[in-house]
Motif scaffolding. Structure first.
Motif, PDB file in Angstrom:
ATOM      1  N   SER A  45      14.202   3.388  12.710  1.00  0.00           N
ATOM      2  CA  SER A  45      13.676   2.288  13.499  1.00  0.00           C
ATOM      3  C   SER A  45      12.793   1.323  12.707  1.00  0.00           C
ATOM      4  O   SER A  45      12.754   0.145  13.016  1.00  0.00           O
ATOM      5  CB  SER A  45      12.881   2.821  14.693  1.00  0.00           C
ATOM      6  OG  SER A  45      11.808   3.631  14.253  1.00  0.00           O
ATOM      7  N   ASN A  46      12.107   1.797  11.671  1.00  0.00           N
ATOM      8  CA  ASN A  46      11.163   0.931  10.972  1.00  0.00           C
ATOM      9  C   ASN A  46      11.790   0.247   9.768  1.00  0.00           C
ATOM     10  O   ASN A  46      12.730   0.761   9.146  1.00  0.00           O
ATOM     11  CB  ASN A  46       9.950   1.748  10.505  1.00  0.00           C
ATOM     12  CG  ASN A  46       9.090   2.194  11.658  1.00  0.00           C
ATOM     13  OD1 ASN A  46       8.366   1.395  12.228  1.00  0.00           O
ATOM     14  ND2 ASN A  46       9.204   3.463  12.010  1.00  0.00           N
ATOM     15  N   PHE A  47      11.238  -0.921   9.455  1.00  0.00           N
ATOM     16  CA  PHE A  47      11.666  -1.683   8.284  1.00  0.00           C
ATOM     17  C   PHE A  47      10.389  -2.227   7.656  1.00  0.00           C
ATOM     18  O   PHE A  47       9.608  -2.899   8.342  1.00  0.00           O
ATOM     19  CB  PHE A  47      12.607  -2.804   8.716  1.00  0.00           C
ATOM     20  CG  PHE A  47      13.127  -3.676   7.607  1.00  0.00           C
ATOM     21  CD1 PHE A  47      13.049  -5.068   7.697  1.00  0.00           C
ATOM     22  CD2 PHE A  47      13.715  -3.133   6.480  1.00  0.00           C
ATOM     23  CE1 PHE A  47      13.532  -5.874   6.689  1.00  0.00           C
ATOM     24  CE2 PHE A  47      14.200  -3.936   5.467  1.00  0.00           C
ATOM     25  CZ  PHE A  47      14.105  -5.306   5.565  1.00  0.00           C
ATOM     26  N   THR A  48      10.132  -1.883   6.405  1.00  0.00           N
ATOM     27  CA  THR A  48       8.845  -2.238   5.799  1.00  0.00           C
ATOM     28  C   THR A  48       9.000  -3.158   4.601  1.00  0.00           C
ATOM     29  O   THR A  48      10.019  -3.133   3.903  1.00  0.00           O
ATOM     30  CB  THR A  48       8.081  -0.982   5.357  1.00  0.00           C
ATOM     31  OG1 THR A  48       8.840  -0.309   4.352  1.00  0.00           O
ATOM     32  CG2 THR A  48       7.835  -0.038   6.521  1.00  0.00           C
ATOM     33  N   LEU A  49       7.967  -3.945   4.387  1.00  0.00           N
ATOM     34  CA  LEU A  49       7.846  -4.777   3.195  1.00  0.00           C
ATOM     35  C   LEU A  49       6.592  -4.336   2.464  1.00  0.00           C
ATOM     36  O   LEU A  49       5.508  -4.318   3.052  1.00  0.00           O
ATOM     37  CB  LEU A  49       7.737  -6.256   3.568  1.00  0.00           C
ATOM     38  CG  LEU A  49       7.457  -7.234   2.419  1.00  0.00           C
ATOM     39  CD1 LEU A  49       8.662  -7.336   1.489  1.00  0.00           C
ATOM     40  CD2 LEU A  49       7.070  -8.614   2.939  1.00  0.00           C
ATOM     41  N   LYS A  50       6.730  -3.968   1.194  1.00  0.00           N
ATOM     42  CA  LYS A  50       5.599  -3.557   0.381  1.00  0.00           C
ATOM     43  C   LYS A  50       5.353  -4.598  -0.702  1.00  0.00           C
ATOM     44  O   LYS A  50       6.286  -5.050  -1.373  1.00  0.00           O
ATOM     45  CB  LYS A  50       5.856  -2.195  -0.275  1.00  0.00           C
ATOM     46  CG  LYS A  50       4.689  -1.697  -1.124  1.00  0.00           C
ATOM     47  CD  LYS A  50       5.064  -0.489  -1.972  1.00  0.00           C
ATOM     48  CE  LYS A  50       5.318   0.740  -1.160  1.00  0.00           C
ATOM     49  NZ  LYS A  50       5.556   1.931  -2.027  1.00  0.00           N
ATOM     50  N   ILE A  51       4.090  -4.961  -0.826  1.00  0.00           N
ATOM     51  CA  ILE A  51       3.675  -5.803  -1.946  1.00  0.00           C
ATOM     52  C   ILE A  51       2.774  -4.945  -2.810  1.00  0.00           C
ATOM     53  O   ILE A  51       1.715  -4.478  -2.338  1.00  0.00           O
ATOM     54  CB  ILE A  51       2.933  -7.075  -1.477  1.00  0.00           C
ATOM     55  CG1 ILE A  51       3.745  -7.802  -0.407  1.00  0.00           C
ATOM     56  CG2 ILE A  51       2.680  -8.000  -2.669  1.00  0.00           C
ATOM     57  CD1 ILE A  51       3.013  -9.007   0.200  1.00  0.00           C
ATOM     58  N   ARG A  52       3.164  -4.699  -4.058  1.00  0.00           N
ATOM     59  CA  ARG A  52       2.494  -3.685  -4.875  1.00  0.00           C
ATOM     60  C   ARG A  52       1.103  -4.101  -5.321  1.00  0.00           C
ATOM     61  O   ARG A  52       0.162  -3.333  -5.252  1.00  0.00           O
ATOM     62  CB  ARG A  52       3.334  -3.359  -6.105  1.00  0.00           C
ATOM     63  CG  ARG A  52       4.578  -2.578  -5.799  1.00  0.00           C
ATOM     64  CD  ARG A  52       5.280  -2.082  -7.037  1.00  0.00           C
ATOM     65  NE  ARG A  52       6.519  -1.413  -6.676  1.00  0.00           N
ATOM     66  CZ  ARG A  52       7.641  -2.034  -6.403  1.00  0.00           C
ATOM     67  NH1 ARG A  52       7.705  -3.339  -6.493  1.00  0.00           N
ATOM     68  NH2 ARG A  52       8.724  -1.361  -6.066  1.00  0.00           N
ATOM     69  N   SER A  53       0.955  -5.281  -5.798  1.00  0.00           N
ATOM     70  CA  SER A  53      -0.316  -5.739  -6.331  1.00  0.00           C
ATOM     71  C   SER A  53      -0.509  -7.172  -5.858  1.00  0.00           C
ATOM     72  O   SER A  53      -0.009  -8.125  -6.467  1.00  0.00           O
ATOM     73  CB  SER A  53      -0.319  -5.661  -7.859  1.00  0.00           C
ATOM     74  OG  SER A  53      -1.533  -6.145  -8.380  1.00  0.00           O
ATOM     75  N   THR A  54      -1.208  -7.313  -4.745  1.00  0.00           N
ATOM     76  CA  THR A  54      -1.284  -8.620  -4.095  1.00  0.00           C
ATOM     77  C   THR A  54      -2.023  -9.645  -4.938  1.00  0.00           C
ATOM     78  O   THR A  54      -2.989  -9.325  -5.652  1.00  0.00           O
ATOM     79  CB  THR A  54      -1.949  -8.497  -2.730  1.00  0.00           C
ATOM     80  OG1 THR A  54      -3.185  -7.779  -2.869  1.00  0.00           O
ATOM     81  CG2 THR A  54      -1.054  -7.756  -1.754  1.00  0.00           C
ATOM     82  N   LYS A  55      -1.550 -10.886  -4.815  1.00  0.00           N
ATOM     83  CA  LYS A  55      -2.187 -12.019  -5.462  1.00  0.00           C
ATOM     84  C   LYS A  55      -2.694 -12.970  -4.380  1.00  0.00           C
ATOM     85  O   LYS A  55      -2.239 -12.915  -3.220  1.00  0.00           O
ATOM     86  CB  LYS A  55      -1.188 -12.737  -6.363  1.00  0.00           C
ATOM     87  CG  LYS A  55      -0.558 -11.839  -7.427  1.00  0.00           C
ATOM     88  CD  LYS A  55       0.327 -12.630  -8.387  1.00  0.00           C
ATOM     89  CE  LYS A  55       1.603 -13.075  -7.755  1.00  0.00           C
ATOM     90  NZ  LYS A  55       2.540 -11.940  -7.601  1.00  0.00           N
ATOM     91  N   LEU A  56      -3.583 -13.848  -4.750  1.00  0.00           N
ATOM     92  CA  LEU A  56      -4.122 -14.807  -3.779  1.00  0.00           C
ATOM     93  C   LEU A  56      -2.992 -15.612  -3.125  1.00  0.00           C
ATOM     94  O   LEU A  56      -3.027 -15.877  -1.920  1.00  0.00           O
ATOM     95  CB  LEU A  56      -5.125 -15.750  -4.436  1.00  0.00           C
ATOM     96  CG  LEU A  56      -6.427 -15.131  -4.940  1.00  0.00           C
ATOM     97  CD1 LEU A  56      -7.275 -16.177  -5.644  1.00  0.00           C
ATOM     98  CD2 LEU A  56      -7.218 -14.509  -3.784  1.00  0.00           C
ATOM     99  N   GLU A  57      -2.002 -15.974  -3.941  1.00  0.00           N
ATOM    100  CA  GLU A  57      -0.914 -16.803  -3.427  1.00  0.00           C
ATOM    101  C   GLU A  57       0.059 -16.065  -2.509  1.00  0.00           C
ATOM    102  O   GLU A  57       0.980 -16.664  -1.970  1.00  0.00           O
ATOM    103  CB  GLU A  57      -0.146 -17.469  -4.571  1.00  0.00           C
ATOM    104  CG  GLU A  57       0.361 -16.514  -5.631  1.00  0.00           C
ATOM    105  CD  GLU A  57      -0.595 -16.395  -6.808  1.00  0.00           C
ATOM    106  OE1 GLU A  57      -1.837 -16.402  -6.604  1.00  0.00           O
ATOM    107  OE2 GLU A  57      -0.101 -16.268  -7.945  1.00  0.00           O
ATOM    108  N   ASP A  58      -0.162 -14.756  -2.347  1.00  0.00           N
ATOM    109  CA  ASP A  58       0.637 -14.005  -1.374  1.00  0.00           C
ATOM    110  C   ASP A  58       0.130 -14.197   0.053  1.00  0.00           C
ATOM    111  O   ASP A  58       0.769 -13.734   1.012  1.00  0.00           O
ATOM    112  CB  ASP A  58       0.638 -12.516  -1.711  1.00  0.00           C
ATOM    113  CG  ASP A  58       1.368 -12.205  -3.002  1.00  0.00           C
ATOM    114  OD1 ASP A  58       0.950 -11.264  -3.705  1.00  0.00           O
ATOM    115  OD2 ASP A  58       2.341 -12.918  -3.319  1.00  0.00           O
ATOM    116  N   SER A  59      -1.016 -14.829   0.197  1.00  0.00           N
ATOM    117  CA  SER A  59      -1.552 -15.084   1.541  1.00  0.00           C
ATOM    118  C   SER A  59      -0.587 -15.974   2.314  1.00  0.00           C
ATOM    119  O   SER A  59      -0.242 -17.078   1.877  1.00  0.00           O
ATOM    120  CB  SER A  59      -2.911 -15.778   1.448  1.00  0.00           C
ATOM    121  OG  SER A  59      -3.868 -14.942   0.857  1.00  0.00           O
TER     122      SER A  59
END
Lengths: 117, 112
Positions: A73-87
């Motif tokens: 049922s679940n579908f995930t998005l992982k961001i490993r090392s976030t950057k400011l521009e990922d906001s």
């Protein structure tokens, strides 16, 4: 009416931290997507997922990003090392395959607002 | 990458007026979709178009898939206050797995 649900609605994280955004697509849909929308800008495609593998990804979806369907049922998005521009606002979407010409309509969740500080 | 040129960028109209917006592209799309987005919400599908030349209505909304498959328009008749929002066109090149390419949106503002 079936809908795509996303959690959390808002996530604040420190730069360099890992985040996981979660989505529950509509139950009988086969295609899953992640999109993002930087504040005030257009919606941008990140990745599509079908049959437990990535079908297509954009140039935005670099090695920092990954997707997973850990259960039925679940579908995930992982961001490993976030950057400011990922906001941005991250939207999950799902669609069903119908007919010979694979015409589809993507239905979007309400989004997760990610703020990287 | 592919781009959709959506116009106008914003519209200021009086309640009751008709609205027209359009999208053009240098590339062919096999599906055109029109979405509305309210503040803090995800895009909500309004109309989907699958065949060149197709004209489809959904209440006061009418949309057409251009014969060249490179453009589409959306008309809203007799606008009401709840029509306020941002309208996005989106195109899809192929089938289910293909991502959508979005236009930059038309911000509809209705003046009292």
């Amino acid at each position: 009416e079936p809908e795509v649900t996303q959690t959390p609605s808002h996530q604040v994280t420190q730069m360099g931290q890992e985040v996981i955004l979660r989505c529950v697509p509509i139950s009988n849909h086969l295609y899953f997507y992640w999109y993002r929308q930087i504040l005030g800008q257009k919606v941008e495609f990140l990745v599509s997922f079908y049959n437990n593998e990535i079908s297509e990804k954009s140039e935005i979806f670099d090695d920092q990003f990954s997707v997973e369907r850990p259960d039925g049922s679940n579908f995930t998005l992982k961001i490993r090392s976030t950057k400011l521009e990922d906001s941005a606002m991250y939207f999950c979407a799902s669609s069903s395959r119908t007919g010979w010409f694979v015409h589809t309509e993507a239905f979007f969740g309400q989004g997760t607002r990610l703020t990287v500080v | 990458g592919q781009q959709l040129n959506q116009s106008p960028q914003s519209m200021f109209i009086q309640e009751g007026e008709d609205v027209s917006m359009n999208c053009t592209s240098s590339s062919i799309f096999n599906t055109w979709l029109w979405y509305k987005q309210d503040p803090g919400e995800g895009p909500v599908l309004l109309i989907a178009l699958y065949k060149a030349g197709e004209l489809t209505s959904n209440g006061r909304l009418t949309a057409q898939f251009g014969i060249t498959r490179k453009d589409s328009f959306l008309n809203i008749s007799a606008s009401i206050p709840s029509d306020v929002g941002i309208y996005f066109c989106a195109g899809q090149r192929g089938g289910g797995a293909d991502g959508l390419t979005f236009g930059k949106g038309t911000h509809l503002i209705i003046q009292p």
